[in-house]
Design a protein around this motif. Structure first.
Motif, mmCIF file in Angstrom:
data_model
loop_
_atom_site.group_PDB
_atom_site.id
_atom_site.type_symbol
_atom_site.label_atom_id
_atom_site.label_comp_id
_atom_site.label_asym_id
_atom_site.label_seq_id
_atom_site.Cartn_x
_atom_site.Cartn_y
_atom_site.Cartn_z
ATOM 1 N N VAL A 146 0.828 -1.206 0.000
ATOM 2 C CA VAL A 146 0.000 0.000 0.000
ATOM 3 C C VAL A 146 0.862 1.256 0.000
ATOM 4 C CG1 VAL A 146 -1.654 1.343 1.364
ATOM 5 C CG2 VAL A 146 -1.979 -1.109 1.086
ATOM 6 N N SER A 147 1.916 1.285 0.821
ATOM 7 C CA SER A 147 2.753 2.476 0.916
ATOM 8 C C SER A 147 3.616 2.680 -0.323
ATOM 9 C CB SER A 147 3.659 2.390 2.147
ATOM 10 O OG SER A 147 4.546 1.282 2.058
ATOM 11 N N MET A 200 -7.670 9.416 4.904
ATOM 12 C CA MET A 200 -7.516 7.990 4.593
ATOM 13 C C MET A 200 -6.398 7.764 3.588
ATOM 14 S SD MET A 200 -11.485 6.684 4.287
ATOM 15 C CE MET A 200 -10.947 5.333 3.237
ATOM 16 N N CYS A 201 -6.343 8.628 2.597
ATOM 17 C CA CYS A 201 -5.307 8.508 1.562
ATOM 18 C C CYS A 201 -3.916 8.689 2.162
ATOM 19 C CB CYS A 201 -5.567 9.541 0.469
ATOM 20 S SG CYS A 201 -4.427 9.447 -0.928
ATOM 21 N N MET A 202 -3.734 9.705 3.000
ATOM 22 C CA MET A 202 -2.432 9.957 3.599
ATOM 23 C C MET A 202 -2.036 8.839 4.558
ATOM 24 S SD MET A 202 -2.319 14.079 4.255
ATOM 25 C CE MET A 202 -0.591 13.987 4.739
ATOM 26 N N VAL A 203 -2.980 8.347 5.339
ATOM 27 C CA VAL A 203 -2.679 7.262 6.284
ATOM 28 C C VAL A 203 -2.259 6.002 5.528
ATOM 29 C CG1 VAL A 203 -3.690 5.698 7.991
ATOM 30 C CG2 VAL A 203 -4.127 8.154 8.139
ATOM 31 N N ALA A 204 -2.946 5.701 4.436
ATOM 32 C CA ALA A 204 -2.586 4.525 3.637
ATOM 33 C C ALA A 204 -1.166 4.658 3.094
ATOM 34 C CB ALA A 204 -3.590 4.346 2.496
ATOM 35 N N LEU A 205 -0.812 5.857 2.633
ATOM 36 C CA LEU A 205 0.519 6.079 2.083
ATOM 37 C C LEU A 205 1.611 6.009 3.155
ATOM 38 C CD1 LEU A 205 -0.339 9.004 -0.356
ATOM 39 C CD2 LEU A 205 0.290 6.671 -0.998
ATOM 40 N N GLY A 206 1.235 6.246 4.409
ATOM 41 C CA GLY A 206 2.202 6.217 5.501
ATOM 42 C C GLY A 206 2.333 4.880 6.193
ATOM 43 N N MET A 207 1.679 3.843 5.650
ATOM 44 C CA MET A 207 1.715 2.533 6.300
ATOM 45 C C MET A 207 3.093 1.884 6.270
ATOM 46 S SD MET A 207 -1.106 1.883 7.731
ATOM 47 C CE MET A 207 -0.954 0.124 8.036
ATOM 48 N N GLY A 208 3.994 2.408 5.463
ATOM 49 C CA GLY A 208 5.341 1.848 5.436
ATOM 50 C C GLY A 208 6.075 1.997 6.751
ATOM 51 N N ASN A 209 5.610 2.913 7.617
ATOM 52 C CA ASN A 209 6.247 3.086 8.930
ATOM 53 C C ASN A 209 6.089 1.851 9.817
ATOM 54 O OD1 ASN A 209 7.179 5.726 8.461
ATOM 55 N ND2 ASN A 209 5.166 6.570 8.931
ATOM 56 N N VAL A 210 5.143 0.967 9.465
ATOM 57 C CA VAL A 210 4.981 -0.271 10.233
ATOM 58 C C VAL A 210 6.276 -1.080 10.202
ATOM 59 C CG1 VAL A 210 3.778 -2.495 10.309
ATOM 60 C CG2 VAL A 210 2.489 -0.400 9.909
ATOM 61 N N MET A 211 6.907 -1.128 9.036
ATOM 62 C CA MET A 211 8.137 -1.910 8.902
ATOM 63 C C MET A 211 9.270 -1.312 9.728
ATOM 64 S SD MET A 211 7.460 -4.504 7.128
ATOM 65 C CE MET A 211 9.130 -5.070 6.868
#
Length: 329
Positions: A146-147, A200-211
């Protein structure tokens, strides 16, 4: 205190360098703000005289006949006095134009930071604790996929799916234009409703921080004090949150500060696509009109925010990480 002062001095020098770039960057772009304004004036039937050109140059503080170095020192003096010039696009003080857009951008970016970093930090802690399971695989792979989607593609896809086709969310504005901007429940609800899709769009793009949080957490779980906690029979929840997560979150503070500029840059694209009236819309119109004062004001605000965020992060790390204080002693 010596560390704080040294970091403050560094950011002051960085600010001076950024202001210098901020001044010269718009001027190496093709076009002329005065000529752009005169072109619009001529199209509307206005009369152009030498007196008109001289008055515009005096009003906007720009003259093609004035040496750049003289314009630069005049620009620095104006910044120190809080006078950022007049917008050639909106015919208003730059401070007023940016102030209106800043309110909505801070709402969008602030909401993103609160939601995204809370969500990704908790998910990173959880999947690190559950590493090797199917939950870990699904969340980590999904967050990376997603990110990795470009922000333009993500925003356009969400816009056409949820706003244009399904009609679940509005297609423009920060609130219903029929409402008066007061602190009524109806107005606040309208603001929240219009905020959902860009957020929602910005949060989806920031999901890479999970890693990032997952990697930090896994590194901490291999430390001796974690093993000692387990050996003493400390509960798993306490080991995970108080022993591991508290130390793993420190690098995320630095990551957060370094990503502030990228966050505002990403919000610019999203604001344009969703027609959200923030600084992104203002910057887009300023670039089209070659509005030097407005472009410089926008870049100056971004500079202050990025440097300020990094300075705050340095101060927080100094307070929260005793190892840093020990090294400096």
């Amino acid at each position: 205190m010596k560390f704080i002062l040294s970091r403050f001095g560094f950011y002051v020098l960085a600010f001076i360098a950024a202001v210098t770039i901020n001044f010269f960057l718009p001027r190496v772009m093709p076009g002329d703000p005065i000529q752009s304004f005169l072109g619009r004036l001529a199209m509307n039937g206005g009369q152009i005289t030498p007196e008109t050109i001289a008055a515009l140059e005096a009003l906007y503080g720009y003259s093609s006949s004035t040496p750049l170095w003289e314009q630069f020192f005049h620009y620095l003096h104006s910044i120190m006095r809080g006078e950022w010039g007049m917008s050639t696009r909106f015919f208003q003080p730059v401070f007023d134009v940016l102030g209106r857009g800043m309110l909505w951008t801070l709402l969008l970016v602030g909401s993103y930071l609160l939601v995204s970093y809370t969500l990704t930090t908790l998910l990173g802690i959880y999947v690190a604790w559950k590493r090797g399971t199917w939950t870990d695989s699904i969340i980590t792979v999904g967050s990376v996929v997603v990110s990795s989607i470009p922000s333009v593609v993500m925003a356009l896809a969400m816009y056409f799916l949820f706003a244009s086709n399904l009609g679940w969310f509005p297609t423009a504005y920060a609130y219903n234009p029929a409402l008066d901007p007061t602190m009524s429940a109806e107005f606040v609800g309208s603001v929240a409703y219009h905020l959902v899709l860009p957020l929602m769009c910005m949060v989806a793009l920031g999901m890479g921080n999970v890693m990032g949080m997952r990697s930090n957490m896994i590194n901490q779980l291999g430390e001796d004090f974690i093993v000692m906690g387990w050996a003493k029979g400390v509960k798993d929840e306490k080991v995970m949150l108080q022993y591991g997560a508290r130390n793993a979150i420190l690098p995320m503070i630095t990551s957060f500060a370094m990503s502030v500029g990228a966050i505002f840059g990403g919000s610019l694209i999203i604001e344009i696509i969703f027609n959200y009236p923030g600084l992104g819309q203002v910057m887009f119109q300023a670039m089209l009109a070659r509005d030097y004062p407005l472009i410089q004001g926008y870049l100056l605000i971004m500079t202050i925010m990025v440097l300020g965020a990094n300075f705050i992060a340095d101060c927080l790390l100094f307070v929260l990480d005793p190892r840093l204080r020990t090294q400096l002693d």
